[in-house]
Write a protein that holds these residues in place. Structure first.
Motif, mmCIF file in Angstrom:
data_model
loop_
_atom_site.group_PDB
_atom_site.id
_atom_site.type_symbol
_atom_site.label_atom_id
_atom_site.label_comp_id
_atom_site.label_asym_id
_atom_site.label_seq_id
_atom_site.Cartn_x
_atom_site.Cartn_y
_atom_site.Cartn_z
ATOM 1 N N UNK A 124 0.811 -1.060 -0.091
ATOM 2 C CA UNK A 124 -0.090 0.219 -0.043
ATOM 3 C C UNK A 124 0.803 1.573 0.255
ATOM 4 N N UNK A 125 1.554 1.033 1.217
ATOM 5 C CA UNK A 125 2.787 2.545 0.940
ATOM 6 C C UNK A 125 3.195 2.725 -0.788
ATOM 7 N N UNK A 126 3.762 1.466 -1.700
ATOM 8 C CA UNK A 126 4.222 1.351 -2.683
ATOM 9 C C UNK A 126 3.132 2.482 -3.616
ATOM 10 N N UNK A 127 2.404 1.818 -2.998
ATOM 11 C CA UNK A 127 0.779 1.698 -4.544
ATOM 12 C C UNK A 127 0.950 3.643 -4.186
ATOM 13 N N UNK A 128 0.880 4.073 -2.892
ATOM 14 C CA UNK A 128 1.403 5.525 -2.781
ATOM 15 C C UNK A 128 1.857 6.605 -3.943
ATOM 16 N N UNK A 129 2.804 5.229 -3.446
ATOM 17 C CA UNK A 129 4.137 6.547 -4.721
ATOM 18 C C UNK A 129 5.562 6.895 -3.380
#
Length: 243
Positions: A124-129
């Protein structure tokens, strides 16, 4: 179109979710509520989540944590996980961030997949950039490396609060939140700690204890928050219902 999609989902059986909870029961109740809310949103009508919940006595787990008897705690949870699998669970959730220290021990005891809360949160963190986030959790989660090392595998670096702030975060969890006590002054203290994490470069904040969502919401932070309980349940429902 939405009605047609709901009918298609409703005709597709849910995989049984096994929740290993009780750590504490306050957050396990949130797991149960969110799971049923999400199923209702996706399937409509009278649909609710297919799940089995095993709730351990948190007093036993807390004592093992304090006494640094993690392997024993892992054996205890592994036995409970076996019971969930025997009861029909096809997907397993360990409903506590801290106890993911023994997640590998639990997974080794069963043949069904355990959805690791750190992996789900990191995605989720990575998906948020984002790649640098603050971490709020128990002292075990913030001080030990099992959480940060797993996050690092996904390219996420964690910033933890200062020693004094870590002590306050931990105190609020164990003296208030696990007992169902939610105080405005504690929310203000957490907000201040979040601000200090942001000042140190945190692009977001992981709510790395399932009870923290009883106290902190997105409105309490100037940067995105990652509520691990909700993310965990969302991933379980995605696995249960399919895309």
């Amino acid at each position: 179109m939405a009605d047609h999609r709901q009918k298609m989902l409703a005709d597709h059986p849910q995989k049984m979710i096994g929740m290993l909870g009780g750590m504490s029961w306050q957050s396990s109740a949130v797991y149960y509520r969110i799971a049923n809310e999400l199923v209702s949103e996706r399937l409509g009508g009278f649909h609710s989540a297919r799940l089995v919940l095993a709730s351990v006595d948190f007093a036993t787990i807390e004592r093992l944590q304090v006494e640094d008897r993690w392997e024993e705690a892992g054996r205890l949870l592994a036995e409970v996980a076996k019971g969930l699998e025997a009861a029909g669970a096809e997907i397993l959730l360990l409903c506590a961030n801290t106890m993911h220290k023994v997640a590998d021990q639990v997974q080794a005891a069963v043949s069904v997949p355990l959805l690791h809360i750190v992996d789900i949160t990191a995605l989720a963190v990575r998906a948020a950039g984002l790649s640098v986030v603050g971490l709020l959790g128990t002292s075990y989660t913030m001080d030990q490396d099992f959480y940060s090392d797993r996050m690092a595998r996904h390219g996420v670096r964690l910033i933890v609060p200062s020693a004094d702030d870590r002590a306050e975060v931990h105190r609020v969890i164990f003296e208030e939140l696990v007992l169902g006590v939610v105080r405005d002054e504690s929310r203000l203290a957490y907000r201040d700690i979040i601000m200090r994490l942001v000042d140190e470069g945190a692009e977001g904040v992981v709510l790395g204890c399932t009870e923290i969502e009883l106290l902190i919401a997105a409105a309490d932070s100037p940067v995105p928050v990652f509520p691990t309980t909700r993310l965990h349940v969302e991933a379980a429902l995605a696995a249960s219902l399919g895309p």
